[in-house]
Design a protein around this motif. Structure first.
Motif, PDB file in Angstrom:
ATOM      1  N   ASP A  47       0.813  -1.260   0.183  1.00 21.85           N
ATOM      2  CA  ASP A  47       0.026   0.158  -0.064  1.00 21.85           C
ATOM      3  C   ASP A  47       0.986   1.156   0.177  1.00 21.85           C
ATOM      4  OD1 ASP A  47      -2.243  -1.255   0.007  1.00 21.85           O
ATOM      5  OD2 ASP A  47      -2.349  -1.414   2.213  1.00 21.85           O
ATOM      6  N   LYS A  48       1.999   1.309   0.412  1.00 18.73           N
ATOM      7  CA  LYS A  48       2.740   2.257   0.631  1.00 18.73           C
ATOM      8  C   LYS A  48       4.370   1.990   0.441  1.00 18.73           C
ATOM      9  CE  LYS A  48       2.514   2.111   5.518  1.00 18.73           C
ATOM     10  NZ  LYS A  48       1.486   2.663   6.667  1.00 18.73           N
ATOM     11  N   PRO A  93      -1.196  -0.310  -5.888  1.00 20.77           N
ATOM     12  CA  PRO A  93       0.117  -0.475  -5.111  1.00 20.77           C
ATOM     13  C   PRO A  93       1.023   0.177  -5.350  1.00 20.77           C
ATOM     14  CG  PRO A  93      -0.367  -2.454  -6.021  1.00 20.77           C
ATOM     15  CD  PRO A  93      -1.498  -1.487  -6.595  1.00 20.77           C
TER      16      PRO A  93
END
Length: 140
Positions: A47-48, A93
């Motif tokens: 996600d990061k 993502p």
């Protein structure tokens, strides 16, 4: 998402996981690609772009070097746009792709006529790659 009610990246991960080709490690989804463009293709999604993602990329590179004997590779990292866009990037993502470029002692290791004029030439088994890659699942 709207048309099919699911996220492409989640589906991609789940298919690989159901075949034993993927795992989740600290929020980073790691896949031994079922349909690689070159040998030992690995995809990481998160996600990061955080410390867990960076550590996972580093661990895969160490696996390439120490366990698979890879001496030449390509690495690409893509992120969603940093600023607002008209399109929705929800669910997209941070993604890293790693590909083994082959043995540097062979001139034909990078690309050959089969790949240029017909189809990709892959001689590695994603299931064997996943076995080695799974050693990272229990680390950290």
């Amino acid at each position: 998402w709207r048309k099919y009610g699911s996220n492409y990246f989640d589906d991609l991960f789940n298919v690989h996981k159901s075949l034993g080709l993927a795992f989740d490690r600290n929020g980073v989804r790691v896949l031994a690609c079922l349909t690689p463009v070159k040998n030992n293709e690995i995809v990481l999604m998160a996600d990061k772009l955080d410390a867990h993602f960076k550590e996972s990329v580093s661990d895969v590179l160490a696996l390439y070097r120490d366990s698979l004997g890879v001496t030449s590779f390509n690495l690409a990292i893509a992120t969603p746009p940093l600023d607002r866009t008209r399109e929705s990037w929800q669910g997209f993502p941070v993604t890293a792709w790693l590909v083994d470029r082959g043995n540097l002692n062979y001139r034909s290791c990078d690309i050959d006529s089969l790949e240029l004029f017909a189809a990709n030439s892959v001689s590695s088994d994603p299931f064997k790659l996943a076995e080695r890659l799974n050693s990272l699942a229990t680390k950290g």
